[in-house]
Motif scaffolding. Sequence first.
Motif, PDB file in Angstrom:
ATOM      1  N   THR A  13      35.353  40.183   0.619  1.00 27.69           N
ATOM      2  CA  THR A  13      34.518  39.489   1.053  1.00 27.69           C
ATOM      3  C   THR A  13      33.883  38.818   0.440  1.00 27.69           C
ATOM      4  OG1 THR A  13      35.785  40.565   3.067  1.00 27.69           O
ATOM      5  CG2 THR A  13      33.449  39.688   2.812  1.00 27.69           C
ATOM      6  N   VAL A  14      33.371  37.625   0.328  1.00 23.17           N
ATOM      7  CA  VAL A  14      32.134  36.785   0.271  1.00 23.17           C
ATOM      8  C   VAL A  14      31.056  36.699   0.729  1.00 23.17           C
ATOM      9  CG1 VAL A  14      31.210  35.154  -1.110  1.00 23.17           C
ATOM     10  CG2 VAL A  14      33.732  35.426  -1.312  1.00 23.17           C
ATOM     11  N   HIS A  15      30.167  38.001   0.425  1.00 21.50           N
ATOM     12  CA  HIS A  15      28.802  37.441   1.235  1.00 21.50           C
ATOM     13  C   HIS A  15      28.095  36.018   0.563  1.00 21.50           C
ATOM     14  CE1 HIS A  15      29.355  41.109   2.556  1.00 21.50           C
ATOM     15  NE2 HIS A  15      29.706  41.796   1.374  1.00 21.50           N
ATOM     16  N   GLY A  16      27.196  35.553   1.772  1.00 21.89           N
ATOM     17  CA  GLY A  16      26.785  34.325   0.852  1.00 21.89           C
ATOM     18  C   GLY A  16      25.603  33.408   2.167  1.00 21.89           C
ATOM     19  N   ILE A  17      25.112  32.776   1.979  1.00 23.45           N
ATOM     20  CA  ILE A  17      24.357  31.651   2.793  1.00 23.45           C
ATOM     21  C   ILE A  17      24.970  30.292   2.607  1.00 23.45           C
ATOM     22  CG2 ILE A  17      22.152  30.206   2.949  1.00 23.45           C
ATOM     23  CD1 ILE A  17      22.045  33.253   2.864  1.00 23.45           C
ATOM     24  N   GLY A  28      20.106  28.679   4.481  1.00 18.81           N
ATOM     25  CA  GLY A  28      21.251  28.759   5.779  1.00 18.81           C
ATOM     26  C   GLY A  28      21.073  30.365   6.444  1.00 18.81           C
ATOM     27  N   ILE A  29      22.278  30.067   6.820  1.00 20.21           N
ATOM     28  CA  ILE A  29      22.078  31.701   8.028  1.00 20.21           C
ATOM     29  C   ILE A  29      23.283  32.478   7.153  1.00 20.21           C
ATOM     30  CG2 ILE A  29      21.843  30.485  10.173  1.00 20.21           C
ATOM     31  CD1 ILE A  29      24.936  30.908  10.228  1.00 20.21           C
ATOM     32  N   ASN A  30      23.372  33.400   7.231  1.00 21.26           N
ATOM     33  CA  ASN A  30      23.978  34.701   6.179  1.00 21.26           C
ATOM     34  C   ASN A  30      25.535  34.633   6.631  1.00 21.26           C
ATOM     35  OD1 ASN A  30      22.544  35.968   4.804  1.00 21.26           O
ATOM     36  ND2 ASN A  30      21.623  37.127   6.695  1.00 21.26           N
ATOM     37  N   CYS A  31      26.209  34.956   6.167  1.00 23.31           N
ATOM     38  CA  CYS A  31      28.201  34.316   6.588  1.00 23.31           C
ATOM     39  C   CYS A  31      28.758  35.480   5.839  1.00 23.31           C
ATOM     40  CB  CYS A  31      28.371  32.897   6.445  1.00 23.31           C
ATOM     41  SG  CYS A  31      27.870  32.268   7.774  1.00 23.31           S
ATOM     42  N   ASN A  32      29.472  35.743   6.085  1.00 20.92           N
ATOM     43  CA  ASN A  32      30.589  36.200   5.691  1.00 20.92           C
ATOM     44  C   ASN A  32      32.476  35.391   4.572  1.00 20.92           C
ATOM     45  OD1 ASN A  32      29.475  38.999   4.123  1.00 20.92           O
ATOM     46  ND2 ASN A  32      30.409  39.844   6.876  1.00 20.92           N
ATOM     47  N   LEU A  33      32.460  35.165   4.238  1.00 17.80           N
ATOM     48  CA  LEU A  33      33.732  34.629   3.628  1.00 17.80           C
ATOM     49  C   LEU A  33      34.044  35.706   3.255  1.00 17.80           C
ATOM     50  CD1 LEU A  33      35.112  31.838   3.455  1.00 17.80           C
ATOM     51  CD2 LEU A  33      35.066  31.875   0.661  1.00 17.80           C
ATOM     52  N   ILE A  34      35.655  35.554   3.938  1.00 19.82           N
ATOM     53  CA  ILE A  34      36.582  37.196   4.508  1.00 19.82           C
ATOM     54  C   ILE A  34      38.226  35.909   3.753  1.00 19.82           C
ATOM     55  CG2 ILE A  34      38.218  38.737   5.911  1.00 19.82           C
ATOM     56  CD1 ILE A  34      35.257  39.081   7.666  1.00 19.82           C
ATOM     57  N   HIS A  35      38.665  36.515   2.636  1.00 22.52           N
ATOM     58  CA  HIS A  35      39.462  35.948   2.139  1.00 22.52           C
ATOM     59  C   HIS A  35      40.665  36.529   1.946  1.00 22.52           C
ATOM     60  CE1 HIS A  35      41.417  32.984  -1.246  1.00 22.52           C
ATOM     61  NE2 HIS A  35      42.635  34.092  -0.811  1.00 22.52           N
ATOM     62  N   LYS A  36      41.776  36.239   2.805  1.00 21.74           N
ATOM     63  CA  LYS A  36      42.975  37.516   2.958  1.00 21.74           C
ATOM     64  C   LYS A  36      44.156  36.370   2.366  1.00 21.74           C
ATOM     65  CE  LYS A  36      41.561  40.402   6.532  1.00 21.74           C
ATOM     66  NZ  LYS A  36      42.302  40.891   7.548  1.00 21.74           N
ATOM     67  N   PRO A  37      45.234  36.692   1.414  1.00 23.55           N
ATOM     68  CA  PRO A  37      46.416  35.941   0.679  1.00 23.55           C
ATOM     69  C   PRO A  37      46.704  35.069   2.707  1.00 23.55           C
ATOM     70  CG  PRO A  37      45.935  37.649   0.095  1.00 23.55           C
ATOM     71  CD  PRO A  37      45.306  38.084   1.049  1.00 23.55           C
ATOM     72  N   GLY A  38      46.709  35.156   4.042  1.00 23.94           N
ATOM     73  CA  GLY A  38      47.996  33.964   4.356  1.00 23.94           C
ATOM     74  C   GLY A  38      46.214  34.349   5.317  1.00 23.94           C
ATOM     75  N   GLN A  65      31.211  18.291  12.137  1.00 21.86           N
ATOM     76  CA  GLN A  65      32.292  18.091  10.961  1.00 21.86           C
ATOM     77  C   GLN A  65      32.765  19.219  10.538  1.00 21.86           C
ATOM     78  OE1 GLN A  65      27.880  18.116   9.325  1.00 21.86           O
ATOM     79  NE2 GLN A  65      28.646  19.452   7.881  1.00 21.86           N
ATOM     80  N   THR A  66      33.251  18.996   9.594  1.00 20.22           N
ATOM     81  CA  THR A  66      34.477  19.942   9.287  1.00 20.22           C
ATOM     82  C   THR A  66      33.795  20.965   7.811  1.00 20.22           C
ATOM     83  OG1 THR A  66      35.704  18.412   7.812  1.00 20.22           O
ATOM     84  CG2 THR A  66      36.793  19.085  10.304  1.00 20.22           C
ATOM     85  N   LYS A  67      32.860  20.136   6.927  1.00 19.90           N
ATOM     86  CA  LYS A  67      32.632  20.390   5.793  1.00 19.90           C
ATOM     87  C   LYS A  67      31.315  21.566   6.322  1.00 19.90           C
ATOM     88  CE  LYS A  67      33.980  17.676   2.240  1.00 19.90           C
ATOM     89  NZ  LYS A  67      33.462  16.601   1.251  1.00 19.90           N
ATOM     90  N   ILE A  68      31.191  22.901   5.275  1.00 21.85           N
ATOM     91  CA  ILE A  68      30.630  23.242   5.046  1.00 21.85           C
ATOM     92  C   ILE A  68      30.231  23.805   4.188  1.00 21.85           C
ATOM     93  CG2 ILE A  68      29.321  25.690   6.057  1.00 21.85           C
ATOM     94  CD1 ILE A  68      31.457  25.952   8.113  1.00 21.85           C
ATOM     95  N   TYR A  69      28.245  24.198   3.680  1.00 18.23           N
ATOM     96  CA  TYR A  69      28.319  24.502   2.271  1.00 18.23           C
ATOM     97  C   TYR A  69      27.482  25.534   1.914  1.00 18.23           C
ATOM     98  CZ  TYR A  69      28.494  19.526   2.639  1.00 18.23           C
ATOM     99  OH  TYR A  69      29.404  17.895   3.282  1.00 18.23           O
ATOM    100  N   GLY A  70      27.918  26.190   1.230  1.00 13.77           N
ATOM    101  CA  GLY A  70      27.513  27.866   0.870  1.00 13.77           C
ATOM    102  C   GLY A  70      26.678  27.863  -0.502  1.00 13.77           C
ATOM    103  N   MET A  71      26.455  29.021  -0.719  1.00 13.80           N
ATOM    104  CA  MET A  71      26.445  29.701  -1.636  1.00 13.80           C
ATOM    105  C   MET A  71      26.032  31.156  -2.123  1.00 13.80           C
ATOM    106  SD  MET A  71      22.873  29.227  -4.485  1.00 13.80           S
ATOM    107  CE  MET A  71      22.808  27.618  -4.744  1.00 13.80           C
ATOM    108  N   ASP A  72      26.914  31.747  -2.897  1.00 12.86           N
ATOM    109  CA  ASP A  72      27.080  32.947  -3.451  1.00 12.86           C
ATOM    110  C   ASP A  72      26.198  33.900  -3.684  1.00 12.86           C
ATOM    111  OD1 ASP A  72      28.288  33.051  -5.496  1.00 12.86           O
ATOM    112  OD2 ASP A  72      29.286  33.248  -5.786  1.00 12.86           O
TER     113      ASP A  72
END
Length: 480
Positions: A13-17, A28-38, A65-72
């Motif tokens: 899990t990546v915590h970022g803006i 930006g706002i706080n988000c979690n990028l949750i990466h699972k293999p599938g 739009q389909t693009k979201i920009y972030g920074m960890d």
Amino acid sequence: MNFNDYIFDETFTVHGIFTLNKKDLPGGINCNLIHKPGEITLQTFGLLTDNEKKSSFMLFEELEQTKIYGMDDNANIIILDVDETPYGNVNFPGFPIMYYRVKEYKVFNIYYNEADINIRDKKSLEILIEELENNIEIEYLIFNYDYLKEWIGKDVSYMKVDKNNQETSFGVKLSEYKPTIVNIEKFEMKLKDAISTSNDFKELQIKQNYYLKLFNNENQKIELEKAIFLSKKIKQFIEMLVDFPLNFTNINFVYKYKTVDNIGEIPLIRGKVLFPQTILNKTYKNQQFENKRLSEIEENFSKAINNWISMQDKLYFIVNQHLSNLYKNTYLENKLVDVIRNLEVFHRTFIETDGKVKLSDSEKFKNELILSKIEEVLKEEEDLKYYRKKLNREWKNISLKERLMCLFEELPLDKKQIIFSEDEDIETFANRLKDTRNYYTHGDKKNKNVIRDVNEMYTAYNKCKVILNYYILKQLEIKK
């Protein structure tokens, strides 16, 4: 999140803006990028859209739009490609939590000081992101799959035993590794296999990392999106060749670098590409790679991979159908029907014919008898035109059975002897395949020709798969 920790087959899990507007970063706002293999998901704590009219308690937010920009938290820039519509939401904390499926994302690790980029300056970051989100040209792309070492088949490790001193040493002779370099003509890129090593001090061993590299001649860059697309096609080539599903373990690239005396090249901006994969817990068998390793088909590899790329339009249906069965546990009946259909498609696509065959004398005589009976009943000339057109013809459309017969009969004698037993009639086998396909596809009436026994069905499936594999390898000009 450390840049090297972004790995395909790991869960993290990546915590970022994150934000929809690249001008906002590093805000930006706080988000979690949750990466699972599938599956990869972006979990947002609040609304991504900057619209004061929208309530902070709204339960649904469809993006424009389909693009979201972030920074960890390590200042790595992340560019996501997501579905516009969230697939889930929660409102119990007092603010909306949205879940968006991520189709693909890129992570950029930037040496800010050397790249002369002020991370606190929004304008500077905006210009950088605008540059990165376009189809950038990179120095090279490195990628690998699981079991790549086994497929390459170039082991340069050694073990030395000193019997007198009772010592055993292990090592890797990198100088003895001979890479295969081929030119991918359609994409104007070169493909090369390579190996690197690293020391594992915990397990006291030398790790060997095999990988493939896409690049161009000196001082010539390659397009990132084309390189990613090509890496996927190369993976499909290997999967079709060894009949085994593979998964990416890494796709890395270098966008900009700096040459330093006595050190070499230092990446200023490097990146990774990640996307969901169907991870299967399948173990390969050594015989699956036999005679199909890169080291064994090396003399044909350049021609084969270029043929594979140039034939993508013709092979598209067959490849997608075959690989979908590799990646899922499906019923044997479906597998048999699919491989019969693939043989039919192959014949229609690659065997030169206009789709018609000449009627035999018996077929012509039969049509004449039918027409004579019709003429006895119908007297009006207008009514007879239709039947005369249908029955007074020299040619007929090729049936499934005839397509299969053509492929079976054209096999070399040594292949026929391996695939078919001495007392097996090829025409009977083709007829049974035809009736089986029609029964499971169209629900035709079940008859004695339909293959229903599991063992017989498995044998028929393997025969058809071997025949299809032979003809595909022949088209690719792989001799072994």
